[in-house]
Structures are given as C-alpha cells and as structure tokens.
Design a protein around this motif. Structure first.
Motif, PDB file in Angstrom:
ATOM      1  N   ILE A  11       0.848  -1.267  -0.094  1.00  0.00           N
ATOM      2  CA  ILE A  11      -0.091   0.003   0.059  1.00  0.00           C
ATOM      3  C   ILE A  11       0.920   1.158   0.108  1.00  0.00           C
ATOM      4  O   ILE A  11       0.472   2.339  -0.382  1.00  0.00           O
ATOM      5  N   ILE A  42      -7.295  -5.143  -5.210  1.00  0.00           N
ATOM      6  CA  ILE A  42      -6.833  -4.972  -3.972  1.00  0.00           C
ATOM      7  C   ILE A  42      -7.045  -6.460  -3.155  1.00  0.00           C
ATOM      8  O   ILE A  42      -8.263  -6.929  -3.154  1.00  0.00           O
ATOM      9  N   ALA A  44      -6.741  -8.059   0.482  1.00  0.00           N
ATOM     10  CA  ALA A  44      -6.477  -7.542   1.787  1.00  0.00           C
ATOM     11  C   ALA A  44      -6.248  -8.973   2.774  1.00  0.00           C
ATOM     12  O   ALA A  44      -6.220  -9.086   3.922  1.00  0.00           O
ATOM     13  N   PHE A  51      -2.770  -4.361   3.202  1.00  0.00           N
ATOM     14  CA  PHE A  51      -3.410  -4.244   1.806  1.00  0.00           C
ATOM     15  C   PHE A  51      -2.312  -4.376   0.695  1.00  0.00           C
ATOM     16  O   PHE A  51      -1.409  -3.776   0.933  1.00  0.00           O
ATOM     17  N   TYR A 298     -11.542  -0.446   5.379  1.00  0.00           N
ATOM     18  CA  TYR A 298      -9.870  -0.532   5.397  1.00  0.00           C
ATOM     19  C   TYR A 298      -9.333  -0.450   6.634  1.00  0.00           C
ATOM     20  O   TYR A 298      -8.089  -0.685   6.675  1.00  0.00           O
ATOM     21  N   LEU A 307      -5.638   4.823  -0.996  1.00  0.00           N
ATOM     22  CA  LEU A 307      -7.312   4.329  -1.063  1.00  0.00           C
ATOM     23  C   LEU A 307      -8.054   5.260  -1.266  1.00  0.00           C
ATOM     24  O   LEU A 307      -7.933   6.503  -0.710  1.00  0.00           O
TER      25      LEU A 307
END
Length: 532
Positions: A11, A42, A44, A51, A298, A307
């Motif tokens: 990220i 993305i 996660a 991320f 998030y 993001l």
C-alpha cells in the motif's frame, strides 16, 4: 506480448514501482520493455490485515520466447483480441435507422451505427446535457419539475446523474470497447484496468457531449425535446414513428427508451408488442458517514492516501426466502430527487468523480415479483407509481422525501429528530415511520437485511443512519421480448428492444453493451451504401 500476473505492490509503494516488480518477475537485466496495466485489484487477505495491490500487466519485450522457457505460470503469451466492427450485410435499407432514447444503450448504438456509416436518427425526449442540468437543478431548488427532462430523461439517460460506475461482470469483448470509447472521449485511463472503475456525474456530462458530436460528425442526427408518441406498425412490421404531428418513415427502430418511460410502455401494451412482466426491486436509500464505511472496510488503513473512498456490495436472503441487497452504492455521494412525474417522490444516488462527500449512500432494496403486485403487464408500473405517490404525500406533498433513522425504523417509531447523519436529499426531508408507507413484507425484509448486513459491515445498522424513500426505479418492470439471435422483437419486424428499458441490462456498462449488440445486428443485416 506477454501477460504477467501476480505483480504485487504494498500500500505504501507508488504505482510507478510496478516497472521494477515486472523486471524482477521476468528476471530481466534490461529495462528495455513497455507495459500497460491490464487489471488492478486490492487483496487484503495476505500478511494479516495488510493491503496488497495486485496487478496483471501486458508487456512488450524482445525475445518473448526466452521468458516463456522458464515456464513460470505467472508469465504467459498473450494475443490481444480487439473489438472489430462487424461486416455489413447486403439488404436494402430505405431509411436510416431510428434510435429512441439517448442513454447508454442509445448512445453506444448510435455511435457504432454512425461509425459503420448508417447515419442514425436519434430521438430523445429530454434536453441536451447542459440544459438538462439546469432543469434538474431548478427542480431541486424550487420544486418545478420538467417531466420530459430530469434525472431520468435527457442526454446520457439516468446514468448521467449517478455515480458513473462502470463495473460489469461480463467478459464480453464489447465491455472493453465501451471503456475504451469512454477514455477516448475524456474519461480517466485508469478505468481500463481498475476493479471498480467509475467516472462520476461531473465528468460524464462532458463525455456524453463529445460522443454526441462524433455521431453528428459522422452524419448522424440527434434531436432533443422530441418524444416518440407512437411506433407505427403495419402487418407485423415497423413502418414509422410519430412525434407529435410529425411522421418519420422508418423500417428499423432501436428502442432504448429507459426504464422510466411509462407512456412508452403503455403505447407498446396497447399495440400488443410482445412483452412480459418481470421481477424488480424496491426500497430506500440508506446513508452512513463515509468515514464509517472507510473504517469498516480499510480498518487501520482508513484515510491512507493510496486508498479511495470505500465501497460495499451486500446481499442476503431473508428467512422467508426473499432477496435483499444493496445497489448503486455511491461513496462520498448524495441522495438525489429523481422523479419524472409530478407529485411523485423517487430517490437515486450519485457521486462526483472525487467522491469526497461526507456521506456514503446506497439503494437498499427488496426483490418483488409479479406474485406480489400482479401479472398484468401494467401491474408493476402501477405498483411503482402508488409507492411514489404515497411517498410524495408522506413527505408533505412538496417533493420533500420521507426519512427515518435506522434505530427508529427497527423500533417501529417515527423519526422526530435527525441525528448525526444529515440527509443529503436536495429538496428537504420529513421524518416518518416507513412501516406506515411501505408494505409490511418490504419493511420486514429491510429490517432483516439491515441486521444481517451489520454483521458483515460493522456499523451498517448504526442508530443515526438515514433511510430516504422511495427507491423504485432500480430496473424495468417489464421485458420487451426479442429473438435471442437477431435481437428483433418476437412479433414486430424491425423493432430492436434494447438496454435497461427493454429489460436486458442493469447499469451503464451492460446497457452500453446491449446497445452495441443490437446495433451490430442492424449492421450485419443491411448495407449502409444503399441508404438514400
């Protein structure tokens, strides 16, 4: 060309770092290659809650076979399949094709027909986009509604006043054609590879104008403020369309009228065009603080500059077997007044490109079917209209929308005071109890859905979340039946039902794809050189 998958960035890595990741994946000393991003997503799920941005890239490099010898499953030979304009047919066409409606289906059908030399005539009841914006803003500010030009009708269709989401689950090659055309006319290039691309209503307005001008430059014609009152049919075939006192001869009509053209539906019913009632969904818009959605999705990375405003898509089946789902989620957006009929209240949602508003909103919908509202062709329309009329009265008969806090809704008590979430609906709101407005089975399903979604997305059932009603125009209440192969109406030669209004699409991309599909059928059948 090589297609390389499983290219990972953290990220905190900028997208420019992708070149070095590609070089290492190839185990290549040279930096002499070019690449384009094919896909971004993305992930996660890896490394705890971190991320990871995952990319697929198409790489052009010398001596491709050298890199294929390693038999790395992440590196494959790729031949790109570009969309090809279909070859035209050989039948004589006396008049140019007529397209009814200039939403996504009508725009892309018109664009393709113009590119193929067919010089289509496009008839749109609403205004060109600049005038349309002024009419919409006038309604939001003063309650003066233009029934022909509003959030539902006008250049760009309902999608012009939306989030501009371009998500499609279709792997149809036409999908990429649509995205490429959007980019060519001014959309950000990132929509070509993002997992959840969107444009935003502010950018869409300029893009549809550019598309219109290309259609005109190729010989097509776009007429605004022109309502088609009747499609003239004789001996089972289209002969003309009537707009007021004007009769326009034609033998090919692509009908892309949109899901709110209720007068058009009634005209088709009266002419006994092959149609069927279909299921759709109704409910409310629900608003939360965008910060809450960001935190829920998030977690510790909420507000990270890499993001964007967080989204969600939720669905469940109630204990009684009824579907409840969120639809057209608008991060950082507004709930908008979307009626096309006087003394009705309809809600929808939209976002600007930046998605930087305080609230997130989404339709919260319950599936309904002809078993709920009746099996006659106009029963679904009447069901929608009654809810919209009742919402107008419940809001105070002045285009204010009825609203309720989620806590009050779950407790079956009217909302007396708005809490921390301020409604974004532009015409004002009035607190009510939706149990007095919506059918009991809708309210029961919404309540069960809210509680279930709160378990999936923490905070969805927050006390002060605002429900605004009613949302009735998620999809068409009818399907205009057509042949699967030719896309022609089952009982009316020359009529091509198309897009959301015909019941064959559910969003900007799917409607645009269907517009291309129907236009292709006309191109494959006729020779444009034979047009007068």
């Amino acid at each position: 060309m090589l297609r390389i998958t499983q290219l990972k960035l953290t990220i905190d890595q900028p997208i420019e770092a992708l070149r070095e990741v590609i070089r290492k994946k190839l185990n290549c000393d040279s930096d002499d290659f070019t690449y384009t991003i094919y896909k971004e997503s993305i992930d996660a799920r890896q490394r705890g809650n971190d991320f990871i941005f995952s990319y697929t890239a198409d790489v052009e490099i010398k001596d491709e076979q050298r890199y294929l010898k390693h038999k790395n499953p992440d590196i494959q030979l790729c031949v790109k399949n570009a969309y090809q304009l279909p070859a035209h047919g050989y039948l004589y066409l006396k008049q140019r094709p007529v397209i009814i409606g200039f939403g996504p289906a009508g725009i892309f059908a018109g664009l393709l027909l113009a590119q193929a030399g067919f010089k289509p005539l496009i008839l749109e009841r609403g205004e060109a986009v600049d005038e349309r914006v002024r009419s919409v803003e006038k309604f939001w500010q003063s309650g003066i509604l233009n029934e022909a030009s509003n959030v539902q009708f006008g250049e760009g269709g309902a999608g012009t006043f939306s989030d501009g989401k371009l998500t499609s689950r279709s792997k149809d090659l036409r999908s990429h054609k649509v995205l490429e055309e959007f980019v060519r006319f001014g959309a950000p290039k990132e929509i070509l590879y993002q997992a959840h691309p969107h444009i935003g209503t502010d950018l869409l307005r300029g893009i549809v104008k550019q598309m219109r001008e290309e259609i005109r430059s190729l010989g097509g014609e776009v007429r605004f403020n022109t309502t088609v009152d009747e499609i003239i049919v004789s001996k089972g075939a289209v002969k003309a369309v009537r707009c007021g006192d004007e009769l326009i001869d034609c033998e090919t009509v692509l009908l892309a009228c949109g899901h709110s053209a209720r007068d058009t539906y009634q005209m088709l019913i009266d002419k006994q065009i092959a149609m069927e009632a279909k299921a759709f969904a109704v409910g409310v818009r629900i608003e939360h603080p965008q910060a809450l959605i960001n935190q829920a999705q998030y977690k510790q990375y909420a507000n990270h500059p890499r993001l964007k405003a967080a989204e969600y898509r939720l669905a469940m089946t109630t204990s009684k077997g009824r579907g409840v789902y969120t639809f057209c989620m608008c991060p950082g957006g507004n709930v908008v007044a979307s009626t096309s009929l006087a003394e009705h209240v309809v809600t929808n949602g939209m976002s600007y490109h930046a998605r930087d508003g305080v609230n997130a909103n989404s339709a919260l919908l319950v599936q309904v079917s002809p078993d709920d509202f009746g099996h006659s062709l106009d029963a679904g329309i009447k069901f929608q209209e009654q809810l919209e009329k009742d919402a107008f009265i419940a809001g105070g008969s002045n285009y204010q929308a009825p609203v309720q806090r989620v806590e009050d809704f779950l407790k079956h008590q009217p909302t007396q005071k708005i809490g921390s979430v301020q409604p974004s609906y532009p015409c004002g709101v009035k607190g009510i109890d939706f149990h007095t407005l919506l059918p009991a089975f809708i309210c029961e399903s919404l309540a069960e859905g809210i509680c279930a979604f709160d378990r999936k997305l923490k905070g969805f059932a927050m006390d002060d979340a605002i429900m605004t009603g009613v949302e009735t125009r998620s999809s068409a209440p009818l399907r205009i039946l057509r042949d699967k192969d030719s896309c022609v109406s089952l009982n009316t030669e020359g009529l091509y039902p198309c897009g959301e209004g015909a019941g064959f699409a559910g969003g900007i991309i799917s409607a645009a794809i269907d517009g291309l599909r129907c236009a292709e059928k006309i191109i494959e059948k006729y020779d444009p050189e034979e047009l007068k």
